[in-house]
Design a protein around this motif. Structure first.
Motif, PDB file in Angstrom:
ATOM      1  N   GLN A 227       0.823  -1.207   0.000  1.00 60.61           N
ATOM      2  CA  GLN A 227       0.000   0.000   0.000  1.00 60.61           C
ATOM      3  C   GLN A 227       0.863   1.266   0.000  1.00 60.61           C
ATOM      4  O   GLN A 227       0.407   2.336  -0.406  1.00 60.61           O
ATOM      5  CB  GLN A 227      -0.921  -0.002   1.215  1.00 60.61           C
ATOM      6  N   ASN A 228       2.102   1.128   0.451  1.00 55.33           N
ATOM      7  CA  ASN A 228       3.021   2.263   0.472  1.00 55.33           C
ATOM      8  C   ASN A 228       3.959   2.293  -0.731  1.00 55.33           C
ATOM      9  O   ASN A 228       4.944   3.034  -0.731  1.00 55.33           O
ATOM     10  CB  ASN A 228       3.837   2.257   1.771  1.00 55.33           C
ATOM     11  N   GLY A 229       3.654   1.490  -1.738  1.00 58.59           N
ATOM     12  CA  GLY A 229       4.411   1.556  -2.985  1.00 58.59           C
ATOM     13  C   GLY A 229       5.649   0.700  -3.050  1.00 58.59           C
ATOM     14  O   GLY A 229       6.491   0.888  -3.940  1.00 58.59           O
ATOM     15  N   PHE A 230       5.797  -0.274  -2.125  1.00 60.75           N
ATOM     16  CA  PHE A 230       6.950  -1.172  -2.171  1.00 60.75           C
ATOM     17  C   PHE A 230       6.666  -2.324  -3.135  1.00 60.75           C
ATOM     18  O   PHE A 230       5.612  -2.967  -3.062  1.00 60.75           O
ATOM     19  CB  PHE A 230       7.263  -1.727  -0.780  1.00 60.75           C
ATOM     20  N   VAL A 231       7.612  -2.592  -4.014  1.00 58.86           N
ATOM     21  CA  VAL A 231       7.479  -3.644  -5.019  1.00 58.86           C
ATOM     22  C   VAL A 231       8.000  -4.958  -4.452  1.00 58.86           C
ATOM     23  O   VAL A 231       9.116  -5.003  -3.906  1.00 58.86           O
ATOM     24  CB  VAL A 231       8.281  -3.279  -6.286  1.00 58.86           C
ATOM     25  N   PRO A 232       7.239  -6.056  -4.556  1.00 55.93           N
ATOM     26  CA  PRO A 232       7.742  -7.363  -4.111  1.00 55.93           C
ATOM     27  C   PRO A 232       8.997  -7.751  -4.892  1.00 55.93           C
ATOM     28  O   PRO A 232       9.013  -7.695  -6.120  1.00 55.93           O
ATOM     29  CB  PRO A 232       6.582  -8.313  -4.414  1.00 55.93           C
ATOM     30  N   LEU A 233      10.044  -8.142  -4.164  1.00 59.49           N
ATOM     31  CA  LEU A 233      11.346  -8.394  -4.778  1.00 59.49           C
ATOM     32  C   LEU A 233      11.690  -9.878  -4.761  1.00 59.49           C
ATOM     33  O   LEU A 233      11.540 -10.549  -3.744  1.00 59.49           O
ATOM     34  CB  LEU A 233      12.425  -7.602  -4.030  1.00 59.49           C
ATOM     35  N   ASP A 234      12.200 -10.353  -5.883  1.00 54.98           N
ATOM     36  CA  ASP A 234      12.621 -11.747  -6.028  1.00 54.98           C
ATOM     37  C   ASP A 234      14.143 -11.807  -5.957  1.00 54.98           C
ATOM     38  O   ASP A 234      14.834 -11.194  -6.779  1.00 54.98           O
ATOM     39  CB  ASP A 234      12.130 -12.285  -7.378  1.00 54.98           C
ATOM     40  N   LEU A 235      14.676 -12.557  -4.990  1.00 53.35           N
ATOM     41  CA  LEU A 235      16.128 -12.711  -4.854  1.00 53.35           C
ATOM     42  C   LEU A 235      16.603 -14.089  -5.300  1.00 53.35           C
ATOM     43  O   LEU A 235      17.706 -14.503  -4.973  1.00 53.35           O
ATOM     44  CB  LEU A 235      16.552 -12.456  -3.403  1.00 53.35           C
ATOM     45  N   GLY A 236      15.761 -14.799  -6.030  1.00 54.60           N
ATOM     46  CA  GLY A 236      16.164 -16.106  -6.544  1.00 54.60           C
ATOM     47  C   GLY A 236      15.381 -17.233  -5.909  1.00 54.60           C
ATOM     48  O   GLY A 236      14.566 -17.036  -5.009  1.00 54.60           O
ATOM     49  N   GLU A 237      15.642 -18.451  -6.383  1.00 56.32           N
ATOM     50  CA  GLU A 237      14.874 -19.608  -5.937  1.00 56.32           C
ATOM     51  C   GLU A 237      15.307 -20.146  -4.581  1.00 56.32           C
ATOM     52  O   GLU A 237      14.528 -20.812  -3.898  1.00 56.32           O
ATOM     53  CB  GLU A 237      14.993 -20.728  -6.982  1.00 56.32           C
ATOM     54  N   ARG A 238      16.542 -19.868  -4.180  1.00 53.86           N
ATOM     55  CA  ARG A 238      17.032 -20.408  -2.909  1.00 53.86           C
ATOM     56  C   ARG A 238      16.518 -19.581  -1.729  1.00 53.86           C
ATOM     57  O   ARG A 238      16.382 -18.358  -1.812  1.00 53.86           O
ATOM     58  CB  ARG A 238      18.555 -20.441  -2.896  1.00 53.86           C
ATOM     59  N   ARG A 239      16.274 -20.249  -0.626  1.00 51.58           N
ATOM     60  CA  ARG A 239      15.878 -19.554   0.595  1.00 51.58           C
ATOM     61  C   ARG A 239      17.139 -19.064   1.295  1.00 51.58           C
ATOM     62  O   ARG A 239      18.013 -19.855   1.651  1.00 51.58           O
ATOM     63  CB  ARG A 239      15.084 -20.482   1.512  1.00 51.58           C
ATOM     64  N   LEU A 240      17.237 -17.761   1.494  1.00 55.39           N
ATOM     65  CA  LEU A 240      18.443 -17.150   2.045  1.00 55.39           C
ATOM     66  C   LEU A 240      18.239 -16.715   3.490  1.00 55.39           C
ATOM     67  O   LEU A 240      17.150 -16.296   3.875  1.00 55.39           O
ATOM     68  CB  LEU A 240      18.825 -15.922   1.207  1.00 55.39           C
ATOM     69  N   ARG A 241      19.310 -16.806   4.271  1.00 54.48           N
ATOM     70  CA  ARG A 241      19.280 -16.222   5.601  1.00 54.48           C
ATOM     71  C   ARG A 241      19.156 -14.700   5.464  1.00 54.48           C
ATOM     72  O   ARG A 241      19.502 -14.122   4.434  1.00 54.48           O
ATOM     73  CB  ARG A 241      20.554 -16.567   6.371  1.00 54.48           C
TER      74      ARG A 241
END
Length: 259
Positions: A227-241
């Motif tokens: 709602q505040n204009g933040f775009v969902p970000l993809d950092l790749g397929e692996r789950r990162l710490r």
């Protein structure tokens, strides 16, 4: 841009945030007690040796030691470079502190080396650590700045809760054009489409990225960010710490802005 030094001479940078430039620095520059001790007692530098001073705002000063006192080392500035190592982009990472403080300090150190301008410890609903010693964290950043030969010191903000950060970065009216463009992203593992930094970033982009705790952001936090204009970000397929995700953002931004 590289430091100019004599052949086979090691490079030593000292953090002097309060350095004030006057005509030829006639009165000399005095290092703080901690930096003086490191310069004279640890590094064993002597009168006549050349070092560099960084003000943390892009100013790099070559200086010659005139008084080698481990409590009050005095130097004569011989040359000045402004905007030393300035990057073409600006990166702000708001990241949830890890339960293990060592991992968060590791992130701060490596992010400083990789390139970052501002860091906000982000307190979320699922955060496992809510109290930090920012004085200790600041010193870790300073050491990394000096080690990696930089003249810019990243800003370290006090811990801020999620809703307060949303208030700090509300939705902007792009049509009004009153504010410079800011790309706002939130990296999360929830449902829905996400975009990569490669798709979103153009060279010179000012970017703010939110990195959540190990348990991820809550659905309500993700909705509030959207709602505040933040775009969902993809950092790749692996789950990162958490700290790995933050560092991945730093490296990818550096790569995307490499000219």
């Amino acid at each position: 841009m590289k430091l100019e030094t004599r052949k086979n001479q090691s490079v030593n940078i000292f953090y002097t945030p309060n350095i004030v430039e006057s005509k030829e620095f006639a009165s000399g520059v005095v290092l703080g007690e901690e930096e003086s001790r490191h310069c004279v007692k640890v590094l064993r530098l002597q009168v006549g040796d050349t070092v560099h001073l960084a003000d943390g705002k892009g100013g790099l000063f070559a200086a010659r030691i005139t008084e080698a006192d481990q409590r009050r080392c005095v130097l004569k500035v011989t040359s000045v470079q402004q905007e030393f190592g300035k990057r073409s982009y600006r990166l702000h990472v708001a990241i949830a502190p890890t339960k293990n403080t060592d991992r968060f300090e590791w992130f701060l150190e490596k992010a400083t080396e990789a390139g970052i301008d501002e860091i906000t410890p982000l307190i979320c609903v699922r955060s496992e650590r809510r109290v930090l010693r920012t004085d200790r964290l600041f010193k870790r950043i300073t050491a990394a700045m000096k080690q990696s030969l930089q003249a810019y010191h990243p800003i370290l903000n006090e811990p801020q809760d999620f809703s307060s950060l949303m208030e700090r970065f509300p939705p902007t009216d792009e049509a009004a054009g009153s504010l410079p463009p800011l790309l706002k992203c939130i990296a999360h593992c929830g449902e829905g489409p996400r975009q990569s930094l490669k798709e979103l970033v153009r060279p010179g982009t000012e970017t703010l990225v939110l990195i959540g705790p190990e348990g991820d952001f809550t659905p309500s936090e993700i909705d509030e960010a959207g709602q505040n204009g933040f775009v969902p970000l993809d950092l790749g397929e692996r789950r990162l710490r958490t700290e790995t995700a933050g560092l991945a953002v730093c490296f990818e931004m550096a790569f995307l802005n490499r000219g």
